[in-house]
Design an enzyme around this catalytic site. Structure first.
Site, PDB file in Angstrom:
ATOM      1  N   ASP A   1       5.167  -4.875  20.426  1.00  0.00           N
ATOM      2  CA  ASP A   1       5.235  -3.428  20.180  1.00  0.00           C
ATOM      3  C   ASP A   1       4.266  -2.960  19.078  1.00  0.00           C
ATOM      4  O   ASP A   1       3.155  -2.545  19.385  1.00  0.00           O
ATOM      5  CB  ASP A   1       6.681  -3.009  19.880  1.00  0.00           C
ATOM      6  CG  ASP A   1       6.996  -1.593  20.336  1.00  0.00           C
ATOM      7  OD1 ASP A   1       6.144  -0.975  20.995  1.00  0.00           O
ATOM      8  OD2 ASP A   1       8.102  -1.101  20.028  1.00  0.00           O
TER       9      ASP A   1
ATOM     10  N   GLU B   1      15.066   2.963  25.548  1.00  0.00           N
ATOM     11  CA  GLU B   1      14.970   2.301  24.237  1.00  0.00           C
ATOM     12  C   GLU B   1      16.003   2.912  23.290  1.00  0.00           C
ATOM     13  O   GLU B   1      16.748   2.194  22.633  1.00  0.00           O
ATOM     14  CB  GLU B   1      13.550   2.470  23.674  1.00  0.00           C
ATOM     15  CG  GLU B   1      13.349   1.824  22.302  1.00  0.00           C
ATOM     16  CD  GLU B   1      11.985   2.150  21.678  1.00  0.00           C
ATOM     17  OE1 GLU B   1      11.286   3.036  22.205  1.00  0.00           O
ATOM     18  OE2 GLU B   1      11.645   1.529  20.659  1.00  0.00           O
TER      19      GLU B   1
ATOM     20  N   ARG C   1     -10.834   7.830  11.756  1.00  0.00           N
ATOM     21  CA  ARG C   1     -11.464   9.150  11.735  1.00  0.00           C
ATOM     22  C   ARG C   1     -12.752   9.225  12.528  1.00  0.00           C
ATOM     23  O   ARG C   1     -13.185  10.303  12.903  1.00  0.00           O
ATOM     24  CB  ARG C   1     -11.763   9.544  10.285  1.00  0.00           C
ATOM     25  CG  ARG C   1     -10.513   9.546   9.414  1.00  0.00           C
ATOM     26  CD  ARG C   1     -10.830   9.876   7.978  1.00  0.00           C
ATOM     27  NE  ARG C   1      -9.653   9.702   7.122  1.00  0.00           N
ATOM     28  CZ  ARG C   1      -9.676   9.866   5.811  1.00  0.00           C
ATOM     29  NH1 ARG C   1     -10.804  10.223   5.202  1.00  0.00           N
ATOM     30  NH2 ARG C   1      -8.576   9.685   5.103  1.00  0.00           N
TER      31      ARG C   1
ATOM     32  N   ASP D   1      -1.205   6.350  26.956  1.00  0.00           N
ATOM     33  CA  ASP D   1       0.144   6.906  26.997  1.00  0.00           C
ATOM     34  C   ASP D   1       0.214   8.334  26.439  1.00  0.00           C
ATOM     35  O   ASP D   1      -0.552   8.724  25.550  1.00  0.00           O
ATOM     36  CB  ASP D   1       1.167   5.987  26.314  1.00  0.00           C
ATOM     37  CG  ASP D   1       1.184   6.096  24.797  1.00  0.00           C
ATOM     38  OD1 ASP D   1       0.118   6.370  24.208  1.00  0.00           O
ATOM     39  OD2 ASP D   1       2.262   5.891  24.216  1.00  0.00           O
TER      40      ASP D   1
ATOM     41  N   HIS E   1       0.968  -1.623  20.910  1.00  0.00           N
ATOM     42  CA  HIS E   1       0.254  -0.367  20.646  1.00  0.00           C
ATOM     43  C   HIS E   1      -0.979  -0.592  19.779  1.00  0.00           C
ATOM     44  O   HIS E   1      -0.966  -1.408  18.863  1.00  0.00           O
ATOM     45  CB  HIS E   1       1.193   0.648  19.979  1.00  0.00           C
ATOM     46  CG  HIS E   1       2.330   1.068  20.861  1.00  0.00           C
ATOM     47  ND1 HIS E   1       2.289   2.201  21.631  1.00  0.00           N
ATOM     48  CD2 HIS E   1       3.521   0.475  21.127  1.00  0.00           C
ATOM     49  CE1 HIS E   1       3.431   2.307  22.312  1.00  0.00           C
ATOM     50  NE2 HIS E   1       4.194   1.266  22.032  1.00  0.00           N
TER      51      HIS E   1
ATOM     52  N   GLY F   1       6.785   7.666  22.352  1.00  0.00           N
ATOM     53  CA  GLY F   1       7.418   8.639  21.460  1.00  0.00           C
ATOM     54  C   GLY F   1       8.916   8.682  21.669  1.00  0.00           C
ATOM     55  O   GLY F   1       9.484   7.877  22.402  1.00  0.00           O
TER      56      GLY F   1
ATOM     57  N   HIS G   1       3.091  -5.087  26.157  1.00  0.00           N
ATOM     58  CA  HIS G   1       3.597  -3.908  25.439  1.00  0.00           C
ATOM     59  C   HIS G   1       3.241  -4.020  23.968  1.00  0.00           C
ATOM     60  O   HIS G   1       3.976  -4.600  23.167  1.00  0.00           O
ATOM     61  CB  HIS G   1       5.118  -3.779  25.622  1.00  0.00           C
ATOM     62  CG  HIS G   1       5.667  -2.477  25.118  1.00  0.00           C
ATOM     63  ND1 HIS G   1       6.408  -1.621  25.901  1.00  0.00           N
ATOM     64  CD2 HIS G   1       5.563  -1.858  23.919  1.00  0.00           C
ATOM     65  CE1 HIS G   1       6.737  -0.546  25.204  1.00  0.00           C
ATOM     66  NE2 HIS G   1       6.236  -0.672  23.987  1.00  0.00           N
TER      67      HIS G   1
ATOM     68  N   HIS H   1       7.796   4.105  28.659  1.00  0.00           N
ATOM     69  CA  HIS H   1       8.913   3.642  27.835  1.00  0.00           C
ATOM     70  C   HIS H   1      10.168   4.345  28.381  1.00  0.00           C
ATOM     71  O   HIS H   1      10.112   5.532  28.696  1.00  0.00           O
ATOM     72  CB  HIS H   1       8.778   4.107  26.389  1.00  0.00           C
ATOM     73  CG  HIS H   1       7.712   3.422  25.574  1.00  0.00           C
ATOM     74  ND1 HIS H   1       6.403   3.393  25.924  1.00  0.00           N
ATOM     75  CD2 HIS H   1       7.802   2.749  24.391  1.00  0.00           C
ATOM     76  CE1 HIS H   1       5.718   2.733  24.990  1.00  0.00           C
ATOM     77  NE2 HIS H   1       6.538   2.330  24.048  1.00  0.00           N
TER      78      HIS H   1
HETATM   79 ZN   LIG Z   1       6.235   0.819  22.481  1.00  0.00          ZN
END
Ligand SMILES: [Zn+2]
Length: 356
Positions: free
Chosen positions: A291, A213, A82, A149, A29, A183, A27, A210
């Site tokens: 995370d 949380e 970008r 995700d 990102h 999110g 987990h 997720h």
């Molecule tokens: Zn997360």
């Protein structure tokens, strides 16, 4: 990193053991893994950004103050990604940071919707992450796999785009193994995403949303029932529902626990109140993860130190914890066996060296 949001203060020999321990991470990102070093490189390419390119100023910019600051830093980093070359650089350099922590395998959560929305060509995006994945494996020995995700706050349009990118054989990348939902949870009910998860699962992807949380255990039940979750991202509030804990334990549904993140977002008030110990005592398969590590003032090694404190673990206990993540991963059996053997060899070597 010296400025830890949560400092576990474990003895030096234990933190040395953790630093060398081969690990897997489930987990974490993509954009949230951009360290000050990586952001400095990106900022140097895009001088019009508000983000300082000077490493020292950046370190200060990154120092965690509160959740609002985290969102500000996160969005500033998003703004620096970008071009496909930015995507490649970020991905490859994240793998370098992982290799330094002896992370052998990581399922990296990528949100392709954000990049495609910002105008990066979808095929160029996939080529960039795949190119970085292959180069990282060859250069650092760290194996990356992708979880795509849905950014829940962006609504069902983002779910549709993410599902298409994850299931269309002409675009989906080779390294993609799972499908997630991130999110905010408040105001973003899980059941509405069921049709998208059905399509992703039909295309061979594993379900890893997720849940629980920032909302209660019902969200975890929803993730299990409606999204057919095989692992739960966070799952923190499961601690409030003994029946749910029993269900997770019985069905071997692992939790991806991220202790420092939980403190940073105030999902848990203090470390002493963290439910990790409760999960473990209930027989739930727990894995330790970071995370958005640089943005929460942590890294995976520090999260293992925090877990050692919360679960009162010695070297053998930490090795078992590392093996939990291997077991809960979507690696093939040979890949799992390889990392497990490495963990055993390392642990035996360290304990023998200490005994002599
Ligand atoms: Zn997360």
């Amino acid at each position: 990193m010296t400025d830890r949001l949560v400092d576990a203060r474990v003895p030096r020999d234990l933190s040395d053991f953790i630093a060398g321990l081969p690990k897997a991470e489930l987990h974490v990102h993509h954009v949230g893994s951009a360290s000050p070093r990586i952001v400095a490189e990106l900022a140097a390419r895009h001088r019009d950004s508000e983000v300082p390119a000077d490493p020292e100023a950046l370190a200060e910019y990154f120092t965690f103050t509160d959740f609002a600051h985290f969102i500000q830093v996160y969005l500033a980093v998003v703004d620096l990604i970008r071009t496909p070359e930015d995507v490649r650089l970020l991905t490859y350099e994240v793998a370098r940071d992982m290799a330094r922590q002896q992370i052998r395998y990581a399922e990296l959560t990528v949100t392709p919707y954000s990049s495609v929305r910002r105008g990066i060509d979808e095929r160029a995006f996939m080529d960039a992450i795949e190119d970085a994945r292959k180069a990282a494996e060859a250069d650092f020995g760290t194996v990356l796999r992708w979880c795509f995700d849905i950014p829940g706050e962006a609504g069902l349009e983002s779910a549709e785009v993410t599902t298409r990118l994850a299931t269309d054989d002409r675009v989906r990348p080779e390294g993609l193994v799972s499908f997630g939902l991130g999110g905010p949870e408040i105001g973003v009910p899980r059941p509405q995403f069921a049709p998208y998860f059905d399509r992703a699962i039909a295309a061979g992807l594993r379900s890893v949303p997720h849940a629980g949380e920032t909302t209660g255990p019902q969200t975890v039940w929803d993730a299990l029932t409606h999204l057919r979750a095989e692992r739960i991202g966070h799952g923190t509030s499961s601690a409030r529902d003994p029946e749910l804990l029993a269900h997770l334990a019985e069905h071997r549904i692992p939790l991806e626990v991220c202790p420092t993140s939980n403190i940073a977002t105030r999902a848990v008030r203090t470390l002493d109140e963290h439910p990790l110990g409760q999960f473990a005592r209930a027989g739930v398969l727990v894995t330790i993860n970071s995370d958005d590590p640089p943005m929460f003032g942590t890294d995976l090694n520090n999260e293992y130190a925090v877990a050692a404190r919360l679960l009162d673990l010695d070297e053998r206990g930490l090795a078992e914890l590392a093996k939990n993540a291997v077991e809960a991963s979507f690696l093939d059996p040979e890949g799992k066996a390889r990392i497990r053997d490495e963990i055993d060899t390392y642990t035996a070597g360290r304990l023998a060296a200490r005994a002599s």
